[in-house]
Write an enzyme that holds these catalytic residues in place. Sequence first.
Site, PDB file in Angstrom:
ATOM      1  N   ASP A 148       0.617   5.098   1.775  1.00  0.00           N
ATOM      2  CA  ASP A 148      -0.109   5.718   2.890  1.00  0.00           C
ATOM      3  C   ASP A 148      -1.080   6.793   2.405  1.00  0.00           C
ATOM      4  O   ASP A 148      -0.754   7.618   1.554  1.00  0.00           O
ATOM      5  CB  ASP A 148       0.882   6.338   3.886  1.00  0.00           C
ATOM      6  CG  ASP A 148       1.618   5.294   4.700  1.00  0.00           C
ATOM      7  OD1 ASP A 148       1.108   4.167   4.852  1.00  0.00           O
ATOM      8  OD2 ASP A 148       2.725   5.608   5.188  1.00  0.00           O
ATOM      9  N   HIS A 152       0.823  -1.201   0.000  1.00  0.00           N
ATOM     10  CA  HIS A 152       0.000   0.000   0.000  1.00  0.00           C
ATOM     11  C   HIS A 152       0.861   1.256   0.000  1.00  0.00           C
ATOM     12  O   HIS A 152       2.064   1.221   0.271  1.00  0.00           O
ATOM     13  CB  HIS A 152      -0.936   0.016   1.216  1.00  0.00           C
ATOM     14  CG  HIS A 152      -0.236   0.118   2.538  1.00  0.00           C
ATOM     15  ND1 HIS A 152       0.430  -0.932   3.123  1.00  0.00           N
ATOM     16  CD2 HIS A 152      -0.114   1.163   3.407  1.00  0.00           C
ATOM     17  CE1 HIS A 152       0.938  -0.558   4.279  1.00  0.00           C
ATOM     18  NE2 HIS A 152       0.635   0.715   4.472  1.00  0.00           N
ATOM     19  N   ARG A 210       4.797   6.471  13.997  1.00  0.00           N
ATOM     20  CA  ARG A 210       5.010   7.034  12.669  1.00  0.00           C
ATOM     21  C   ARG A 210       4.541   8.473  12.637  1.00  0.00           C
ATOM     22  O   ARG A 210       3.507   8.808  13.224  1.00  0.00           O
ATOM     23  CB  ARG A 210       4.228   6.219  11.629  1.00  0.00           C
ATOM     24  CG  ARG A 210       4.498   6.632  10.179  1.00  0.00           C
ATOM     25  CD  ARG A 210       3.582   5.892   9.223  1.00  0.00           C
ATOM     26  NE  ARG A 210       2.206   6.373   9.307  1.00  0.00           N
ATOM     27  CZ  ARG A 210       1.161   5.712   8.830  1.00  0.00           C
ATOM     28  NH1 ARG A 210       1.320   4.534   8.274  1.00  0.00           N
ATOM     29  NH2 ARG A 210      -0.056   6.232   8.926  1.00  0.00           N
ATOM     30  N   HIS A 253       4.733  -0.037   0.426  1.00  0.00           N
ATOM     31  CA  HIS A 253       5.393  -0.799   1.484  1.00  0.00           C
ATOM     32  C   HIS A 253       4.449  -1.843   2.058  1.00  0.00           C
ATOM     33  O   HIS A 253       3.228  -1.800   1.852  1.00  0.00           O
ATOM     34  CB  HIS A 253       5.945   0.120   2.584  1.00  0.00           C
ATOM     35  CG  HIS A 253       4.927   1.001   3.236  1.00  0.00           C
ATOM     36  ND1 HIS A 253       4.408   2.131   2.648  1.00  0.00           N
ATOM     37  CD2 HIS A 253       4.332   0.924   4.458  1.00  0.00           C
ATOM     38  CE1 HIS A 253       3.544   2.710   3.450  1.00  0.00           C
ATOM     39  NE2 HIS A 253       3.464   1.988   4.566  1.00  0.00           N
TER      40      HIS A 253
END
Length: 310
Positions: A138, A136, A301, A286
């Site tokens: 983000d 995917h 994150r 990723h």
Amino acid sequence: MSIALPDRVRLRPATVPDGGILEGPRLLRRLPEGVEERPYELFALRPLGRLIGAEIGGVDLARPLTPALHAELNRALLEWKVLFFRDQDITSAHQRAFAANWGELETNPFIPKGETEDTTRFARSASMPAFENIWHVDVTFRPAPALGSVLRLIEVPPVGGDTMWADMAAAYDNLPEEIRERIDGLTAVHDYIPGFDRFSDPEVLLRHQDAFPPVEHPVVRTHPETGRRTLFVNQAFTTHIVGIDRDESDRLLRYLFSRAHTPEFQVRFAWRPGSVAFWDNRATQHYALNDYHPHSRVVERVAIVGDRPF
């Protein structure tokens, strides 16, 4: 000299399903056309793959970046797509300060928070399994998806829990010409619901439905800094391609999604305490491996606000 076979000798017919990844040479072009390899002067860089991924040595993320160091790290990010830093003794505040060198930090209402609104915390354990094991990009459900993300490991499982990244410019470069011609100029719809509905509180999803309507992005975007053409559909958030019937859209998207699966386009990173990753969300996909259950894995994150894809 070729040998003639008798008429009765014929190779039996055998085919594989259409749309697979075929063997043979790959076009592995790491730098944009016309960009020459240059050394880095302010840190050591160790490539982890032919196309994507490099470890940076000699940079302390707890210290402010000078303009020169920021510029050289940005060049490394554009050239290697994901940068890794080992043995970093940093706090959440250091992490946010480092990321803020690239722009405003965004918030995400669908993921638990860390110390601040612009920090997301993924705490996985025996009672809270992971759902990030899908290729995917983000937040492509936003009109302006994230420029990039900085991920800091807080608790590392004893085994497993690696993360992989794929170079989506290479994925585009290696598409057959007829596929590139087919998809150039097409747009696809992205929506947060497919990416979160299997593990999120339905009331939370419903609460944000009006704030995050489906958005359209190019199937192939142009990187705003490098000019590279990158494949920009992903299995977590892309629902369909605009202007073609649903069956054809599903077939084409399944084919395009599978391009991230090519190992030559990938790098795999094994986390250790003190590891930090910084990736270009405009150029990569990723995948976080979910192979450490029932052990815990805790990460934080921060993501940097990006621009609207074109």
